[in-house]
Design an enzyme around this catalytic site. Structure first.
Site, PDB file in Angstrom:
ATOM      1  N   ARG A   1       1.003  -1.523   0.507  1.00  0.00           N
ATOM      2  CA  ARG A   1       0.395  -0.469   0.041  1.00  0.00           C
ATOM      3  C   ARG A   1       0.540   1.569   0.262  1.00  0.00           C
ATOM      4  O   ARG A   1       0.623   2.359  -0.762  1.00  0.00           O
ATOM      5  CB  ARG A   1      -0.701  -0.072   1.058  1.00  0.00           C
ATOM      6  CG  ARG A   1      -1.756   1.254   1.438  1.00  0.00           C
ATOM      7  CD  ARG A   1      -2.920   1.306   2.049  1.00  0.00           C
ATOM      8  NE  ARG A   1      -3.089   0.771   3.170  1.00  0.00           N
ATOM      9  CZ  ARG A   1      -2.107   1.131   4.496  1.00  0.00           C
ATOM     10  NH1 ARG A   1      -1.782   2.351   3.688  1.00  0.00           N
ATOM     11  NH2 ARG A   1      -2.020   0.158   5.444  1.00  0.00           N
TER      12      ARG A   1
ATOM     13  N   TYR B   1     -16.091  13.835 -18.336  1.00  0.00           N
ATOM     14  CA  TYR B   1     -17.046  13.205 -17.692  1.00  0.00           C
ATOM     15  C   TYR B   1     -18.056  13.417 -16.288  1.00  0.00           C
ATOM     16  O   TYR B   1     -17.656  13.400 -15.181  1.00  0.00           O
ATOM     17  CB  TYR B   1     -15.536  11.931 -17.285  1.00  0.00           C
ATOM     18  CG  TYR B   1     -15.543  10.555 -17.416  1.00  0.00           C
ATOM     19  CD1 TYR B   1     -16.564  10.192 -17.348  1.00  0.00           C
ATOM     20  CD2 TYR B   1     -15.764  10.531 -15.614  1.00  0.00           C
ATOM     21  CE1 TYR B   1     -16.908   8.424 -17.454  1.00  0.00           C
ATOM     22  CE2 TYR B   1     -16.157   8.090 -15.868  1.00  0.00           C
ATOM     23  CZ  TYR B   1     -17.070   8.084 -16.064  1.00  0.00           C
ATOM     24  OH  TYR B   1     -17.726   6.889 -15.767  1.00  0.00           O
TER      25      TYR B   1
ATOM     26  N   ASP C   1      -7.474  15.790 -17.849  1.00  0.00           N
ATOM     27  CA  ASP C   1      -7.542  14.604 -17.860  1.00  0.00           C
ATOM     28  C   ASP C   1      -7.623  14.690 -19.130  1.00  0.00           C
ATOM     29  O   ASP C   1      -7.696  14.793 -19.362  1.00  0.00           O
ATOM     30  CB  ASP C   1      -9.171  13.894 -17.263  1.00  0.00           C
ATOM     31  CG  ASP C   1      -9.526  13.322 -17.607  1.00  0.00           C
ATOM     32  OD1 ASP C   1      -8.473  11.847 -17.962  1.00  0.00           O
ATOM     33  OD2 ASP C   1     -10.274  12.589 -16.319  1.00  0.00           O
TER      34      ASP C   1
ATOM     35  N   LYS D   1      -7.734   2.926 -19.802  1.00  0.00           N
ATOM     36  CA  LYS D   1      -8.619   3.175 -21.529  1.00  0.00           C
ATOM     37  C   LYS D   1      -7.626   2.715 -22.356  1.00  0.00           C
ATOM     38  O   LYS D   1      -7.012   2.056 -22.554  1.00  0.00           O
ATOM     39  CB  LYS D   1      -9.210   4.516 -21.318  1.00  0.00           C
ATOM     40  CG  LYS D   1     -10.417   4.921 -20.093  1.00  0.00           C
ATOM     41  CD  LYS D   1     -11.626   4.058 -20.166  1.00  0.00           C
ATOM     42  CE  LYS D   1     -12.839   3.830 -19.774  1.00  0.00           C
ATOM     43  NZ  LYS D   1     -13.126   4.675 -18.552  1.00  0.00           N
TER      44      LYS D   1
HETATM   45  C1  LIG Z   1     -12.345  10.730 -19.119  1.00  0.00           C
HETATM   46  C2  LIG Z   1     -12.857  10.053 -18.317  1.00  0.00           C
HETATM   47  N1  LIG Z   1     -11.591   9.679 -16.349  1.00  0.00           N
HETATM   48  C3  LIG Z   1     -12.239   9.404 -15.950  1.00  0.00           C
HETATM   49  C4  LIG Z   1     -12.647   8.475 -15.782  1.00  0.00           C
HETATM   50  C5  LIG Z   1     -12.960   7.617 -14.851  1.00  0.00           C
HETATM   51  O1  LIG Z   1     -12.147   6.107 -15.023  1.00  0.00           O
HETATM   52  P1  LIG Z   1     -11.885   4.468 -13.970  1.00  0.00           P
HETATM   53  O2  LIG Z   1     -13.338   3.847 -14.620  1.00  0.00           O
HETATM   54  O3  LIG Z   1     -10.785   4.344 -14.552  1.00  0.00           O
HETATM   55  O4  LIG Z   1     -12.487   5.158 -12.211  1.00  0.00           O
HETATM   56  C6  LIG Z   1     -13.028   7.878 -16.775  1.00  0.00           C
HETATM   57  C7  LIG Z   1     -14.077   6.505 -17.616  1.00  0.00           C
HETATM   58  O5  LIG Z   1     -14.974   6.386 -18.598  1.00  0.00           O
HETATM   59  C8  LIG Z   1     -12.653   8.946 -18.338  1.00  0.00           C
HETATM   60  O6  LIG Z   1     -14.072   8.699 -19.721  1.00  0.00           O
END
Ligand SMILES: Cc1ncc(COP(=O)(O)O)c(C=O)c1O
Length: 407
Positions: free
Chosen positions: A68, A121, A194, A219
């Site tokens: 951790r 998102y 992001d 992703k």
């Molecule tokens: C642009 C974006 N940021 C963050 C996330 C969150 O990621 P996670 O599903 O790995 O928690 C997503 C999920 O689809 C996303 O599309």
């Protein structure tokens, strides 16, 4: 300091169960280097002596004591992502949402304000609105394409942080990172970006002065749909604070997922190049399809109309499109008829995937709120995979044929 000597151990392994538990484990440090970083599933790490363990616990010496707090496989991924994002360091997390939570938490405290893109998102919006809102951190959501409005809001709100996505979901709107960083700096706000949709192959936000870059590695970085994870790529002074947060919140990435993601990262440029080319070809094909009312893809715009953030000619692997006159029933018809494209809720994998935002990412919005956000009832998001594009076109064409024409 003497290296721990386990050589006497075999003589002590007398009982059957003792042998089963200890034999073969903890070999002397090898004098060879595996080409590929091993998966270290170990929860704890044995030090040469208690003094060394004490120094590692105290942070005076690099090393590992407890997964951790840090793990060699996970650390390898962090180093790789920092190298690609051109940041000083990176910290891995169990998911993209955990990474976003840590990146934001590191900048704010109760009473602070955040300005964020209205196009975020959905879960990120909910994280800011519901979780941080409850903690006394108020977020103002704005259209970050309107730079005058961003200026005005930043002056009014005086936020700690400005948060946005490089390419938004699902309408693939491109952020003017240099302009937004300049505004944030003027107002002494940190920038958190992001970069999940763009990946560092297309856009490297740190080059424009962004403080913290976040990814859902679930992703494109992982790329194979088999490892949930996230990462925060940031400065040398922020990374230890963020690591401390991980230690306390426990949102760590497991070594197996870290290893899968690290393996995915190796082919990021190859996959991404193919995915972007497939997406561009599909966008052009969709533009000419009689059943399609509108196509959203940054590559359809003249390069001069896009913010100057792209490193090369690739414009992303995500395309969105409105099926003319379609609502839920017609879109469901289309989804049912697909044979290669997968109707699933993720993106960035080697498979081509489609998503219906009105049913998934934007389902909690009222129809009029969705309409205001530009998310129509006939909107579909497609994440291009690496398949042969002719097969994808045939699949989409057949599925669009199944959709009853508008009444
Ligand atoms: C642009 C974006 N940021 C963050 C996330 C969150 O990621 P996670 O599903 O790995 O928690 C997503 C999920 O689809 C996303 O599309």
């Amino acid at each position: 300091m003497a290296e721990r000597d386990d050589s006497a151990a075999p003589r002590l392994l007398r009982g059957f169960t003792t042998r089963a538990v200890h034999a073969g484990e903890r070999p002397q440090r090898p004098d060879f280097t595996p080409t590929v970083t091993p998966i270290y599933p170990s929860v704890s790490f044995l030090a040469d002596d208690p003094e060394t363990q004490d120094a590692v616990f105290g942070g005076e010496r690099e090393g590992y004591v407890y997964t951790r707090h840090g793990n060699p496989t996970t650390r390898a991924l962090e180093i790789a992502v920092a190298a690609l994002e051109e940041t000083e360091d990176a910290v891995a997390f169990g998911s993209g949402m955990a990474a976003l939570l840590a990146a934001i938490l590191n900048e704010v405290q109760a009473g602070d304000r955040v300005v964020a893109s209205r196009d975020l998102y959905g879960a990120t919006q909910a994280l800011l609105g519901n979780v941080f809102g409850t903690l006394g951190v108020h977020t103002t959501f704005i259209d970050i394409r309107d730079l005058d409005a961003v200026q005005r809001t930043m002056a009014e709100v005086r936020p700690r942080a400005l948060l946005f996505e490089t390419i938004s979901n699902p309408l693939v709107r491109v952020a003017d990172i240099p302009a937004l960083v300049a505004i944030a700096r003027k107002h002494r706000a940190r920038t958190i970006v992001d970069n999940t949709f763009a990946t560092p192959l297309l856009v490297t936000p740190a080059r424009f002065g962004v403080d913290t870059v976040v990814h859902s590695t679930t992703k494109y970085l992982g790329g194979h749909g088999d490892a949930t994870g996230g990462v925060v790529a940031t400065t040398r002074d922020r990374a230890p604070e963020i690591t401390e947060l991980t230690k306390l919140t426990g949102a760590v990435l497991g070594p197996f997922e870290a290893w899968l993601t690290l393996r995915g990262v190796k082919t990021l440029s190859l996959r991404m190049e193919r995915q972007c080319r497939n997406a561009a070809a599909l966008a052009i094909w969709l533009t000419e399809h009689p059943r399609i009312a509108q196509v959203y893809y940054p590559g359809l715009a003249p390069p001069a109309d896009l913010p100057p953030i792209f490193s090369g000619e690739l414009r992303g692997g995500i395309v969105a499109f409105d099926i003319a006159g379609a609502g839920r029933d017609e879109v469901f018809c289309f989804l049912r008829a697909l044979r290669i494209c997968l109707p699933v809720t993720t993106l960035g994998d080697v498979y081509t995937m489609v998503l219906y935002p009105a049913m998934s990412t934007h389902r909690t919005l009222l129809p009029e709120e969705r309409a205001a956000a530009g998310i129509g009832d006939g909107l579909v998001r497609l994440s291009a995979g690496i398949e042969d594009v002719a097969d994808l076109i045939e699949d989409l064409d057949r599925a669009l044929d199944c959709v009853p024409p508008p009444r």
